[in-house]
Each structure stands twice: as structure tokens, then as C-alpha cells.
Write a protein that holds these residues in place. Structure first.
Motif: not given
Length: 121
Positions: A88-96
Motif C-alpha cells: 500500500e506504499d506503492t505510489a508516485v512520491y513527490y518532493c515539496n
């Protein structure tokens, strides 16, 4: 226009670890709050963790105890150490980050292009 550049995503088995990094693509004057967000398919983008210049942190309940956010103020870089990864951690991760490009510039909120994290056996 300075952008944020992420690295470190990839495919990992459940229970594995990954470390994400993010830094500006060019010179900037200052960075304030930095953080990581993620967006899974069909879901809205959600907060993962944030960190202040002084090291104060905030985590989503779903990642507490498994993920650690840190930063190097001299290198203007933020990291996300992800342990005990779950599907469930599968995702696109974005820095901000809130950045100021020049001394007299206003603060801008900048995003990275995203890095894919896939947790699967």
C-alpha cells in the motif's frame, strides 16, 4: 525557474527499504519547510512527512515508525528513508519545498516531478 529533483525510487519487495532524495536543480537563496507527498493510482495526493529547517518533523499516521524524513540544510537536500515497506506504499512520491531563489524574492512553493515507488513481490 528552479525545480526540485527527486531520486531513489524503484521496485522493492514487501518488508524492504528505499531511500529517496530531493534537491533543487540550481542555486537558490533559501529553503524553508520541506516535505514528501505521494499519490497512488486513483487516489488524491497525500502528505507523507514534513520537516522544518530546525528539524521538527510531522508524519502521516500510516508511515509513523517506518519512514524517517531528514534534511541537510547545507546541501539544501531532503531525504525519506522508507523501511518495512508495504504494497500500500506503492505510489508516485513527490518532493515539496518552500524556496526563495534570491534574497529579495518572494517565497515560492515548488514540486518535484515525482519518483515511482513500487512495493511488490
Amino acid at each position: 525557474q528552479v525545480q526540485l529533483v527527486e531520486s531513489g525510487g524503484g521496485l522493492v519487495q514487501p518488508g524492504g527499504s528505499l531511500r529517496l532524495s530531493c534537491a533543487p536543480s540550481g542555486r537558490i537563496f533559501s529553503i524553508n519547510l520541506m516535505g514528501w507527498y505521494r499519490q497512488a493510482p486513483g487516489k488524491e495526493r497525500e502528505l507523507v512527512a514534513t520537516i522544518t529547517p530546525g528539524g521538527g518533523t510531522n508524519y502521516a499516521d500510516s508511515v509513523k515508525g517506518r519512514f524517517t524524513i531528514s534534511r541537510d540544510n547545507a546541501q539544501k537536500t531532503v531525504y525519506l528513508q522508507m523501511n518495512s515497506l508495504k504494497p500500500e506504499d506503492t505510489a508516485v512520491y513527490y518532493c515539496n519545498a518552500d524556496i526563495k531563489q534570491l534574497w529579495l524574492s518572494a517565497w515560492d512553493n515548488a514540486w518535484g516531478q515525482g519518483t515511482q515507488v513500487t512495493v511488490s513481490s
